[in-house]
Design an enzyme around this catalytic site. Structure first.
Site, PDB file in Angstrom:
ATOM      1  N   CYS A  40       0.855  -1.177   0.000  1.00 42.94           N
ATOM      2  CA  CYS A  40       0.000   0.000   0.000  1.00 42.94           C
ATOM      3  C   CYS A  40       0.886   1.219   0.000  1.00 42.94           C
ATOM      4  O   CYS A  40       0.906   1.996   0.931  1.00 42.94           O
ATOM      5  CB  CYS A  40      -0.880  -0.050   1.238  1.00 42.94           C
ATOM      6  SG  CYS A  40      -2.333   0.958   1.112  1.00 42.94           S
ATOM      7  N   GLU A  85       7.356   3.021   1.876  1.00 46.39           N
ATOM      8  CA  GLU A  85       6.292   2.670   2.819  1.00 46.39           C
ATOM      9  C   GLU A  85       6.580   3.398   4.117  1.00 46.39           C
ATOM     10  O   GLU A  85       7.739   3.559   4.503  1.00 46.39           O
ATOM     11  CB  GLU A  85       6.285   1.168   3.099  1.00 46.39           C
ATOM     12  CG  GLU A  85       5.994   0.292   1.915  1.00 46.39           C
ATOM     13  CD  GLU A  85       4.529   0.197   1.585  1.00 46.39           C
ATOM     14  OE1 GLU A  85       3.702   0.498   2.463  1.00 46.39           O
ATOM     15  OE2 GLU A  85       4.207  -0.164   0.446  1.00 46.39           O
TER      16      GLU A  85
END
Length: 109
Positions: free
Chosen positions: A2, A103
């Protein structure tokens, strides 16, 4: 996965490097591009074109936006196998231009 990514490369270098014949979007570089934002991508439909897409994979069955429910990306190891993404992986690919991915890392509390 993500992730966030950074894109600072000059548009002329992108069009030259990837043989882009049609820039069909507004090119917007950035240092903190996150899921749900518009990103530049190269697609091939008779010629290489630079277009805008929303960053993230959305399963065909999903009714809500993934950034509202938390399903944004998937690890590359199983993309070709998972029903959520198998068809997109086989038939709707694009090249996302990026200078780097990162991230957020939680340290301590």
């Amino acid at each position: 996965m993500c992730g966030l990514f950074i894109l600072l490369t000059d548009l002329s270098l992108i069009t030259e490097s990837f043989n882009v014949q049609d820039v069909a979007c507004e090119y917007r570089p950035g240092s903190r591009i996150s899921p749900g934002q518009q990103v530049a991508a190269v697609i091939h439909d008779e010629k290489n074109r630079l277009v805008n897409f929303r960053w993230g994979l959305i399963p065909s069955w999903q009714r809500t936006h993934p950034w509202e429910t938390g399903c944004l990306m998937h690890g590359p190891e199983t993309l070709s196998e998972k029903p959520s993404f198998k068809n997109a992986f086989k038939k709707r690919r694009c090249l996302i231009i990026a200078d780097g991915f990162y991230e957020w890392q939680k340290l301590g509390r």
